[in-house]
Write an enzyme that holds these catalytic residues in place. Structure first.
Site, PDB file in Angstrom:
ATOM      1  N   HIS A  63       0.817  -1.222   0.000  1.00 26.72           N
ATOM      2  CA  HIS A  63       0.000   0.000   0.000  1.00 26.72           C
ATOM      3  C   HIS A  63       0.848   1.269   0.000  1.00 26.72           C
ATOM      4  O   HIS A  63       0.502   2.255  -0.651  1.00 26.72           O
ATOM      5  CB  HIS A  63      -0.952  -0.008   1.204  1.00 26.72           C
ATOM      6  N   ASP A  87     -10.636  -2.553   0.432  1.00 28.76           N
ATOM      7  CA  ASP A  87     -10.185  -2.930   1.780  1.00 28.76           C
ATOM      8  C   ASP A  87      -9.758  -1.717   2.604  1.00 28.76           C
ATOM      9  O   ASP A  87      -9.674  -1.794   3.831  1.00 28.76           O
ATOM     10  CB  ASP A  87      -9.055  -3.969   1.703  1.00 28.76           C
ATOM     11  N   GLU A 107     -15.001   1.469  -6.068  1.00 30.63           N
ATOM     12  CA  GLU A 107     -14.897   0.017  -5.829  1.00 30.63           C
ATOM     13  C   GLU A 107     -16.164  -0.645  -6.369  1.00 30.63           C
ATOM     14  O   GLU A 107     -17.276  -0.210  -6.075  1.00 30.63           O
ATOM     15  CB  GLU A 107     -14.739  -0.217  -4.317  1.00 30.63           C
ATOM     16  N   ASP A 156      -5.678  -0.140  -7.634  1.00 30.89           N
ATOM     17  CA  ASP A 156      -5.419  -1.168  -6.618  1.00 30.89           C
ATOM     18  C   ASP A 156      -6.278  -2.382  -6.942  1.00 30.89           C
ATOM     19  O   ASP A 156      -7.234  -2.685  -6.242  1.00 30.89           O
ATOM     20  CB  ASP A 156      -5.766  -0.610  -5.234  1.00 30.89           C
ATOM     21  N   SER A 157      -5.916  -3.053  -8.003  1.00 37.17           N
ATOM     22  CA  SER A 157      -6.785  -4.127  -8.496  1.00 37.17           C
ATOM     23  C   SER A 157      -6.353  -5.478  -7.955  1.00 37.17           C
ATOM     24  O   SER A 157      -5.248  -5.642  -7.462  1.00 37.17           O
ATOM     25  CB  SER A 157      -6.725  -4.167 -10.024  1.00 37.17           C
ATOM     26  N   SER A 158      -7.252  -6.436  -8.095  1.00 38.00           N
ATOM     27  CA  SER A 158      -6.848  -7.824  -7.909  1.00 38.00           C
ATOM     28  C   SER A 158      -6.207  -8.273  -9.225  1.00 38.00           C
ATOM     29  O   SER A 158      -5.889  -7.457 -10.090  1.00 38.00           O
ATOM     30  CB  SER A 158      -8.036  -8.687  -7.483  1.00 38.00           C
ATOM     31  N   ASP A 159      -5.995  -9.561  -9.397  1.00 38.55           N
ATOM     32  CA  ASP A 159      -5.235 -10.042 -10.555  1.00 38.55           C
ATOM     33  C   ASP A 159      -6.060  -9.949 -11.849  1.00 38.55           C
ATOM     34  O   ASP A 159      -7.282  -9.848 -11.804  1.00 38.55           O
ATOM     35  CB  ASP A 159      -4.776 -11.478 -10.306  1.00 38.55           C
TER      36      ASP A 159
HETATM   37  N1  SPM Z   1      -5.462  -3.456  -1.285  1.00 37.12           N
HETATM   38  C1  SPM Z   1      -4.908  -4.713  -1.515  1.00 37.12           C
HETATM   39  C2  SPM Z   1      -5.317  -5.272  -2.811  1.00 37.12           C
HETATM   40  C3  SPM Z   1      -4.230  -6.064  -3.387  1.00 37.12           C
HETATM   41  N2  SPM Z   1      -4.241  -6.057  -4.768  1.00 37.12           N
HETATM   42  C4  SPM Z   1      -3.213  -6.839  -5.384  1.00 37.12           C
HETATM   43  C5  SPM Z   1      -3.396  -8.276  -5.126  1.00 37.12           C
HETATM   44  C6  SPM Z   1      -2.469  -9.107  -5.926  1.00 37.12           C
HETATM   45  C7  SPM Z   1      -2.597 -10.514  -5.568  1.00 37.12           C
HETATM   46  N3  SPM Z   1      -1.906 -11.374  -6.444  1.00 37.12           N
HETATM   47  C8  SPM Z   1      -0.492 -11.282  -6.397  1.00 37.12           C
HETATM   48  C9  SPM Z   1       0.179 -11.639  -7.664  1.00 37.12           C
HETATM   49  C10 SPM Z   1      -0.139 -12.988  -8.157  1.00 37.12           C
HETATM   50  N4  SPM Z   1      -0.577 -13.011  -9.488  1.00 37.12           N
END
Ligand code: SPM
Length: 279
Positions: A63, A87, A107, A156-159
């Site tokens: 972060h 989050d 979000e 701030d994305s997921s994968d």
């Molecule tokens: N605020 C937290 C959110 C996190 N976003 C990134 C998450 C990445 C998770 N995967 C890690 C890399 C694996 N492909």
């Protein structure tokens, strides 16, 4: 013993496993499966669709680098958009800047905010900051209607699978470019330089056609696969250290990873990635 296993990389012969004491919550939203674990070694851990998003142990390394690098790369940021980040971890770093007048968090999944506010009180206060507006919407849709609106955008994305896939595509980055002010800076979560070199190279090839400045920087997060994760730094004009000033960094409180020296060094890439991105 109970073990959480992140199976994202299993087909490639590798897995992250973390022992946990109990599952604090487990639910399905309209978008994804959300879980919070009380782990044995790392405190609480947020997992979305089976993928670790953060742990209390090491989230700061992610972060702080997501927020403080673009904020200190800009000469005087007054407006910030956080894409995703439900989050609240990125928001908790953003509210440390008195100069910020507007902070929008967009979000797609309100459940992430609700679950995180309950289980991660460290981030909760940031949501009550008067400058913060939370928008529950697909950021890819939201940003389409914005022009010259934000000095900094932090993605701030997921994968790049599931709900976040669109946040890595060319159309989205073109909208990010338009949503930035003339000297605006955007950064986005961009995977591991050890495990996803081809993906990073493709992302850079794509973004080079949009932004005059493109750089990759990284941080160390032991609970992400390979222990490192990187970010794309995209800027409409200035480079990552053009406006970096030690006295501005010194005003920030509660830092555990970010410093002026880390900001500079995070852009120095190992030879294998430097050469891959130079092609
Ligand atoms: N605020 C937290 C959110 C996190 N976003 C990134 C998450 C990445 C998770 N995967 C890690 C890399 C694996 N492909």
């Amino acid at each position: 013993m109970n073990w959480f296993t992140e199976t994202l990389e299993t087909s490639l012969g590798r897995q992250v496993q973390i022992e946990y004491k109990k599952i604090l919550t487990s639910s399905h939203s309209d978008f994804q499966h959300l879980e919070v674990f009380e782990t044995v070694p790392y405190g609480k851990m947020l997992v979305l669709d089976g993928v670790i998003q953060l742990t209390e142990f090491d989230h700061f390394a992610y972060h702080e680098m997501l927020i403080h690098v673009p904020m200190n790369a800009h000469s005087n940021p007054k407006s910030l958009l956080i894409v995703g980040g439900g989050d609240g971890g990125a928001l908790a770093e953003a509210v440390k800047y008195p100069s910020l007048e507007t902070i929008i968090l967009c979000e797609i999944d309100k459940t992430v905010i609700d679950v995180s506010r309950k289980h991660f009180p460290e981030f909760d206060k940031a949501f009550d900051d008067k400058r913060v507006t939370v928008i529950i919407r697909d950021a890819a849709e939201y940003i389409k209607h914005k022009t010259n609106a934000f000095d900094v955008i932090a993605i701030d994305s997921s994968d790049p699978i599931g709900p976040a896939e669109i946040l890595f595509q060319e159309a989205f980055y073109r909208d990010v470019f338009s949503a930035l002010t003339e000297d605006g800076v955007a950064v986005s979560q961009s995977e591991s330089m050890y495990y996803h070199q081809d993906f990073i190279a493709e992302l850079f090839a794509q973004n080079k056609t949009i932004f005059p400045v493109n750089e990759y920087y990284y941080t160390l997060v032991p609970t992400y696969p390979s222990g490192t994760i990187g970010f794309s730094f995209c800027s409409r004009s200035s480079g990552p250290t053009t406006h970096l000033q030690a006295d501005r960094v010194a005003e920030l409180t509660g830092l555990r990873y970010y410093s002026e020296a880390i900001h500079r060094s995070a852009f120095v890439l190992p030879v294998f990635l430097r050469d891959k991105l130079a092609r």
